[in-house]
Design a protein around this motif. Structure first.
Motif, PDB file in Angstrom:
ATOM      1  N   PRO B  61    -118.796 -43.940  12.543  1.00 23.00           N
ATOM      2  CA  PRO B  61    -117.403 -44.396  12.422  1.00 23.00           C
ATOM      3  C   PRO B  61    -116.453 -43.603  13.309  1.00 23.00           C
ATOM      4  O   PRO B  61    -115.459 -44.161  13.804  1.00 23.00           O
ATOM      5  CB  PRO B  61    -117.082 -44.168  10.936  1.00 23.00           C
ATOM      6  CG  PRO B  61    -118.399 -44.061  10.258  1.00 23.00           C
ATOM      7  CD  PRO B  61    -119.348 -43.490  11.251  1.00 23.00           C
ATOM      8  N   VAL B  62    -116.741 -42.312  13.509  1.00 26.38           N
ATOM      9  CA  VAL B  62    -115.870 -41.499  14.371  1.00 26.38           C
ATOM     10  C   VAL B  62    -115.890 -42.056  15.792  1.00 26.38           C
ATOM     11  O   VAL B  62    -114.845 -42.263  16.422  1.00 26.38           O
ATOM     12  CB  VAL B  62    -116.318 -40.022  14.359  1.00 26.38           C
ATOM     13  CG1 VAL B  62    -115.508 -39.215  15.360  1.00 26.38           C
ATOM     14  CG2 VAL B  62    -116.161 -39.439  12.960  1.00 26.38           C
ATOM     15  N   ASN B  63    -117.105 -42.340  16.317  1.00 29.59           N
ATOM     16  CA  ASN B  63    -117.210 -42.883  17.665  1.00 29.59           C
ATOM     17  C   ASN B  63    -116.506 -44.231  17.777  1.00 29.59           C
ATOM     18  O   ASN B  63    -115.756 -44.484  18.728  1.00 29.59           O
ATOM     19  CB  ASN B  63    -118.682 -43.044  18.058  1.00 29.59           C
ATOM     20  CG  ASN B  63    -119.356 -41.721  18.341  1.00 29.59           C
ATOM     21  OD1 ASN B  63    -118.671 -40.725  18.610  1.00 29.59           O
ATOM     22  ND2 ASN B  63    -120.670 -41.681  18.273  1.00 29.59           N
ATOM     23  N   ALA B  64    -116.757 -45.117  16.805  1.00 29.50           N
ATOM     24  CA  ALA B  64    -116.175 -46.459  16.863  1.00 29.50           C
ATOM     25  C   ALA B  64    -114.651 -46.390  16.814  1.00 29.50           C
ATOM     26  O   ALA B  64    -113.952 -47.070  17.587  1.00 29.50           O
ATOM     27  CB  ALA B  64    -116.704 -47.312  15.709  1.00 29.50           C
ATOM     28  N   THR B  65    -114.117 -45.534  15.926  1.00 32.50           N
ATOM     29  CA  THR B  65    -112.658 -45.426  15.786  1.00 32.50           C
ATOM     30  C   THR B  65    -112.028 -44.853  17.048  1.00 32.50           C
ATOM     31  O   THR B  65    -111.036 -45.378  17.561  1.00 32.50           O
ATOM     32  CB  THR B  65    -112.308 -44.525  14.583  1.00 32.50           C
ATOM     33  OG1 THR B  65    -113.005 -45.007  13.438  1.00 32.50           O
ATOM     34  CG2 THR B  65    -110.822 -44.539  14.310  1.00 32.50           C
ATOM     35  N   LEU B  66    -112.644 -43.762  17.559  1.00 34.54           N
ATOM     36  CA  LEU B  66    -112.079 -43.140  18.762  1.00 34.54           C
ATOM     37  C   LEU B  66    -112.165 -44.084  19.956  1.00 34.54           C
ATOM     38  O   LEU B  66    -111.245 -44.151  20.778  1.00 34.54           O
ATOM     39  CB  LEU B  66    -112.802 -41.821  19.067  1.00 34.54           C
ATOM     40  CG  LEU B  66    -112.425 -40.640  18.171  1.00 34.54           C
ATOM     41  CD1 LEU B  66    -113.245 -39.412  18.539  1.00 34.54           C
ATOM     42  CD2 LEU B  66    -110.943 -40.319  18.282  1.00 34.54           C
ATOM     43  N   LEU B  67    -113.252 -44.853  20.047  1.00 38.42           N
ATOM     44  CA  LEU B  67    -113.401 -45.776  21.170  1.00 38.42           C
ATOM     45  C   LEU B  67    -112.358 -46.886  21.085  1.00 38.42           C
ATOM     46  O   LEU B  67    -111.723 -47.246  22.088  1.00 38.42           O
ATOM     47  CB  LEU B  67    -114.811 -46.370  21.207  1.00 38.42           C
ATOM     48  CG  LEU B  67    -115.081 -47.298  22.382  1.00 38.42           C
ATOM     49  CD1 LEU B  67    -114.898 -46.570  23.712  1.00 38.42           C
ATOM     50  CD2 LEU B  67    -116.479 -47.901  22.311  1.00 38.42           C
ATOM     51  N   ALA B  68    -112.146 -47.418  19.870  1.00 37.40           N
ATOM     52  CA  ALA B  68    -111.126 -48.464  19.706  1.00 37.40           C
ATOM     53  C   ALA B  68    -109.753 -47.914  20.067  1.00 37.40           C
ATOM     54  O   ALA B  68    -108.960 -48.573  20.759  1.00 37.40           O
ATOM     55  CB  ALA B  68    -111.143 -48.992  18.270  1.00 37.40           C
TER      56      ALA B  68
END
Lengths: 157, 134
Positions: B61-68
């Protein structure tokens, strides 16, 4: 509405000017724009500014490549591996090397602008020094990044 | 058009919208400094990781949130930057308006499509076009 007298011949209509030499002011009058490239003596902050704008344009295209990468991942293994093989080819790697250089320079030049916006480094000498630092730092970041990628075997030619 | 002049610390406050745009440019730049460095690190992590490595990366979730966040703030910043370039070089109002509209459309479509893909990848959805009537 009043317009300024035409400079030179009548075909040089400033109201239909696309060269950027004239601009219509908010009050409706047509006025010449401030002097442009052809009369500027070269200086490093000028080059820094032009390169920053080129980097911005390249990064705009790069953003579309990133969305393309997301699409490839979302469409499954076949699409992802096709995308990865195109981007992992010599031409693809050259594109990503250019994009990473554009990204690194846009970052360091942006930090330079933040320093200027804070009111520091605005003498000609320190502005030039900041520009040199931003260019060298960008090259160092990118060369180190790609050196690590190749040394760890994550990217192969 | 212009209201009464206002001053803060003896500096005149913009009568129209220029100051807001200036602040938006600086704010987006400031947020993008750490996000760009994270993006560089993520690029290193994802290089050569293949499809399975990418899927595993997106499930965090950290990667997905930061990427978004990186994508949306970059597109916002990019829209403002390209608008300045168009304002500088394109002077005919119709051409300028059409170009700005096109750039805005590309940014909005990229943002919507990008977030859609990120959410699907973060949730581990089946590869497209599954779920879209196919």
């Amino acid at each position: 509405m009043s317009t300024s007298p035409l400079p030179g011949d009548a075909s040089n209509d400033p109201t239909d000017d696309q060269s950027g030499r004239f601009v219509r002011q908010p009050n409706g009058r047509v006025r010449p724009l401030s002097p442009h490239l052809q009369v500027w003596r070269f200086h490093l902050t000028m080059l820094g500014s032009i390169l920053n704008r080129i980097a911005a344009g390249a990064l705009s295209v790069g953003a579309l490549f990133v969305v393309g990468w997301l699409a490839a991942a979302a469409f499954g293994r076949g699409a992802y591996e096709t995308y990865a093989s195109i981007m992992g080819s010599p031409v693809g790697l050259l594109i990503w090397f250019g994009l990473s250089l554009a990204g690194a320079y846009h970052l360091t030049a942006g930090v330079r602008h933040m320093i200027w916006d804070a009111g520091s480094g605005l003498t000609p000498k320190s502005a030039t020094s900041l520009t040199i630092v931003s260019m060298v730092a960008a090259v160092v970041i990118v060369v180190a990044f790609w050196a690590i990628l190749f040394m760890t075997g994550k990217v192969v030619l | 058009m212009s209201g009464p002049k206002r001053f803060i610390n003896d500096v005149k406050v913009s009568e129209r919208h220029g100051a807001g745009e200036w602040l938006q440019e600086r704010l987006s730049s400031l947020i993008l400094i750490p996000l760009t460095l994270w993006g560089l690190w993520s690029g290193w992590a994802l290089s050569g990781a293949g499809y399975d490595g990418a899927l595993a990366w997106f499930r965090s979730p950290v990667n997905a949130t930061l990427l978004a966040a990186t994508l949306l703030i970059s597109l916002w910043h990019m829209n403002m930057g390209l608008k300045v370039i168009v304002d500088d070089y394109i002077h005919r109002p119709a051409s300028r308006g059409a170009l700005l509209g096109l750039i805005g459309l590309v940014c909005v479509v990229s943002a919507a499509a990008g977030v859609f893909f990120i959410v699907r990848l973060a949730l581990g959805s089946a590869p497209l076009p599954a779920g879209l009537g196919a």
